[in-house]
Design an enzyme around this catalytic site. Structure first.
Site, short mmCIF file in Angstrom:
data_model
loop_
_atom_site.label_atom_id
_atom_site.label_comp_id
_atom_site.label_asym_id
_atom_site.label_seq_id
_atom_site.Cartn_x
_atom_site.Cartn_y
_atom_site.Cartn_z
N GLU A 166 0.82 -1.21 0.00
CA GLU A 166 0.00 0.00 0.00
C GLU A 166 0.85 1.26 0.00
OE1 GLU A 166 -2.66 -0.22 3.30
OE2 GLU A 166 -3.51 -2.14 2.69
N CYS B 98 20.92 25.09 9.59
CA CYS B 98 21.03 25.19 8.14
C CYS B 98 22.18 26.09 7.70
CB CYS B 98 19.71 25.70 7.56
SG CYS B 98 19.70 25.84 5.77
N CYS C 80 11.72 29.82 5.30
CA CYS C 80 12.81 29.67 6.27
C CYS C 80 12.40 30.11 7.68
CB CYS C 80 14.04 30.46 5.82
SG CYS C 80 14.75 29.85 4.28
N CYS D 157 10.76 23.66 2.74
CA CYS D 157 12.02 23.88 2.02
C CYS D 157 11.79 23.67 0.53
CB CYS D 157 13.09 22.93 2.57
SG CYS D 157 14.77 23.36 2.09
#
Length: 442
Positions: A70, A237, A228, A221
């Site tokens: 599935e 980041c 952000c 993102c």
């Protein structure tokens, strides 16, 4: 000994110079990212996906295998629901006719995947007693159509195996998370993405971590206009930090005052060296990652499409494509590939006579009451081909519809059956031209 370069030093170079350590993940980073990612996912995950279910460790192998089936079937909810209604189990798919499989897949593209999924189900039933292998390695090794991504998704989400998943969304998240400016199609870069993704997978919740990374890439993102300010990984980041540091250094007139005290050699074996000074805000945008590889221009191909319709029954003539190659096993209107890219209607019309006689036993030259109309053309883009279909409607009286050559590969269908048939999207556009023409003619 390789010296670790921090983000501020990298930005101060004015050319984002760095070495391989810049893309590394510390143990502390891994824990923080996993925690923040899963906290966000528990709060924000989409629940409108019928295949998304909580991880279960109390199910037996048969039940887990069914859930695995599935999980991988489709990416579009309406298609998924129709598919699961027709083929609720691996056994049902294995026993299905390929025509039905193609019919339900029509419109999704990449039609060879439907056949591979069908062949995979048959192998699972025949060789694995109806149960998919429970780990990524065996899934990829033994099941046709299951690649690295699908194997990782099924193994982690269903069987709780600690293994990564890398798709376009994950590539984007990882590339920005560690400011990877390398060509994402290059083999070494691909392995780097898998290596970093593997470090991000939670041992306790591997499937949820992988789904969270994909969800983050799909919703936050994003390729353009990433959110952000709401991203749970903002503090981890590199791409975001580079943008903020550049903005601050620019305000402080860092480069104008020549405050930089040392040069850094670019020693990264993944990212190409930048030989110009980056000073614009766009140069430090988060969206500079991942690097956009130069797209290979699709080759041009042209095809004459003859929509042959019987005046007697209003049925359409369609034939089955070869079982290998582009659009394998699908049905189409009589279609003739053209060697030239600048044919005229007269040329294509003349070609139709010999083609229809030889392939379908239809002699348009001797057919009474024949109507022929140039409907124009439609363009369809494949991943590597720009296909122009020149469409002609041939409306004729056909007294012997059942007497065509090769009747297993050729048939007459009415309008309703035509719309249900697995016909390529490009030829559905051709049919739309006919419908538009007929509407105007009324």
């Amino acid at each position: 000994m390789t010296v670790e370069i921090d983000i501020e030093e990298c930005v101060q170079t004015g050319s984002l110079s760095h070495n391989n350590t810049y893309h590394s993940l510390s143990a502390a980073d891994q824990v923080l990212i996993q925690d923040r990612l899963l906290e966000w996912y528990d709060r924000e995950k989409r629940m409108n996906m019928p295949w998304r279910k909580p991880t279960r460790t109390d199910l037996d192998q048969k039940a887990l295998a069914q859930r695995a089936y599935e999980t991988q079937v489709a990416t579009v909810i309406d298609y998924y629901n129709r598919w699961m209604e027709a083929f609720p189990t691996i056994q049902a798919l294995a026993e299905a006719d390929i025509e039905k499989v193609n019919e339900l897949w029509a419109g999704l593209g990449y039609y060879s995947r439907a056949r591979r999924l069908w062949e995979g189900a048959q192998k699972v039933v025949r060789e694995f007693d109806g149960s998919l292998p429970s780990n990524a390695e065996d899934l990829q090794r033994y099941i046709p159509g299951v690649g690295r991504y699908t194997a990782g998704a099924v193994a982690s989400i269903v069987f709780n195996q600690v293994t990564p998943v890398v798709d376009g969304n994950v590539i984007r998240v990882v590339a920005r998370l560690r400011a990877i400016g390398a060509d994402p199609k290059k083999a070494s870069t691909v392995e780097l993405f898998w290596e970093i993704a593997a470090k991000l997978v939670s041992k306790e919740r591997p499937g949820d971590t992988n789904q969270a990374l994909m969800e983050l890439g799909a919703r936050v993102c994003t390729p353009q206009n990433p959110q952000c300010t709401t991203c749970p990984l903002q503090k981890n980041c590199h791409a975001f930090a580079q943008r903020e540091i550049h903005s601050r250094l620019k305000t402080e007139k860092f480069w104008e005052k020549k405050k930089r005290t040392r040069e850094i050699d670019h020693e990264c074996t993944f990212c190409p060296e930048i030989h110009t000074h980056l000073d614009g805000d766009d140069d430090y945008a988060v969206t500079r990652y991942p690097t956009k590889p130069e797209k290979k221009k699709p080759r041009d191909e042209e095809c004459a499409v003859y929509i042959v319709q019987s005046k007697t029954s209003s049925k359409f003539l369609i034939s089955k494509r070869p079982e290998t190659g582009l659009l394998a096993g699908l049905w189409e209107f009589p279609s003739l590939e053209l060697e030239s890219l600048d044919t005229t209607y007269d040329v294509r019309s003349k070609k139709a006579s010999g083609f229809l006689q030889e392939r379908y036993g239809i002699d348009v030259e001797e057919t009474k009451g024949l109507e022929r109309h140039d409907l124009g053309n439609v363009v369809h883009l494949f991943s590597h081909i720009r296909k122009v279909y020149h469409v002609e409607w041939i409306h004729l009286s056909c007294a012997n519809e059942d007497g065509l050559l090769d009747d297993e590969q050729v048939k007459w269908v009415d309008g309703d059956e035509l719309k249900k048939s697995p016909i390529p999207t490009g030829l559905k556009k051709a049919l739309a031209l006919l419908e538009k023409f007929q509407k105007k003619a009324r």
